[in-house]
Design a protein around this motif. Structure first.
Motif, mmCIF file in Angstrom:
data_model
loop_
_atom_site.group_PDB
_atom_site.id
_atom_site.type_symbol
_atom_site.label_atom_id
_atom_site.label_comp_id
_atom_site.label_asym_id
_atom_site.label_seq_id
_atom_site.Cartn_x
_atom_site.Cartn_y
_atom_site.Cartn_z
ATOM 1 N N GLY A 1 -49.775 -10.620 22.152
ATOM 2 C CA GLY A 1 -49.617 -12.048 22.401
ATOM 3 C C GLY A 1 -48.810 -12.658 21.269
ATOM 4 N N TRP A 2 -48.717 -13.960 21.258
ATOM 5 C CA TRP A 2 -47.921 -14.656 20.240
ATOM 6 C C TRP A 2 -48.714 -14.993 18.995
ATOM 7 N N ARG A 3 -50.042 -14.902 19.038
ATOM 8 C CA ARG A 3 -50.876 -15.368 17.931
ATOM 9 C C ARG A 3 -51.318 -14.216 17.039
ATOM 10 N N TRP A 4 -50.926 -14.278 15.780
ATOM 11 C CA TRP A 4 -51.271 -13.257 14.803
ATOM 12 C C TRP A 4 -52.781 -13.113 14.653
ATOM 13 N N ILE A 5 -53.497 -14.225 14.644
ATOM 14 C CA ILE A 5 -54.929 -14.177 14.398
ATOM 15 C C ILE A 5 -55.651 -13.389 15.488
ATOM 16 N N LYS A 6 -55.177 -13.461 16.715
ATOM 17 C CA LYS A 6 -55.779 -12.677 17.803
ATOM 18 C C LYS A 6 -55.580 -11.183 17.555
ATOM 19 N N ARG A 7 -54.395 -10.820 17.097
ATOM 20 C CA ARG A 7 -54.117 -9.411 16.795
ATOM 21 C C ARG A 7 -54.999 -8.949 15.644
ATOM 22 N N GLU A 8 -55.061 -9.748 14.594
ATOM 23 C CA GLU A 8 -55.870 -9.405 13.419
ATOM 24 C C GLU A 8 -57.329 -9.203 13.817
ATOM 25 N N GLN A 9 -57.847 -10.105 14.618
ATOM 26 C CA GLN A 9 -59.234 -10.006 15.052
ATOM 27 C C GLN A 9 -59.461 -8.734 15.866
ATOM 28 N N SER A 10 -58.527 -8.418 16.731
ATOM 29 C CA SER A 10 -58.707 -7.223 17.556
ATOM 30 C C SER A 10 -58.662 -5.947 16.704
#
Length: 80
Positions: free
Chosen positions: A20-29
């Motif tokens: 997706g476009w949001r870094w925080i979502k990637r970091e959380q995953s």
């Protein structure tokens, strides 16, 4: 499934086929595989289409944001 609340503390590899476009979502995953109970090293990779400049740029931006967050977290706020 990594973005939907799954705890995969026994995972050894994460492979992203889409971001997706949001870094925080990637970091959380990514952190979901580093929960209590994880005893090994987790390898993280991305599937990218050949000559996909958008995928490349997105991953470069994620890396830059991660470095920025790490830098900010290392500040000693009492000295500012």
């Amino acid at each position: 499934t990594m973005g939907t609340g799954q705890n995969l503390q026994v995972a050894r590899s994460l492979i992203y086929y889409s971001n997706g476009w949001r870094w925080i979502k990637r970091e959380q995953s990514e952190r979901r595989a580093h929960r209590l109970g994880q005893t090994g090293t987790v390898r993280i990779g991305d599937l990218q289409a050949k000559d996909a400049p958008l995928d490349k740029r997105l991953l470069e931006n994620f890396a830059a944001k991660g470095e920025l967050v790490d830098s900010l977290m290392s500040w000693n706020l009492e000295e500012l």
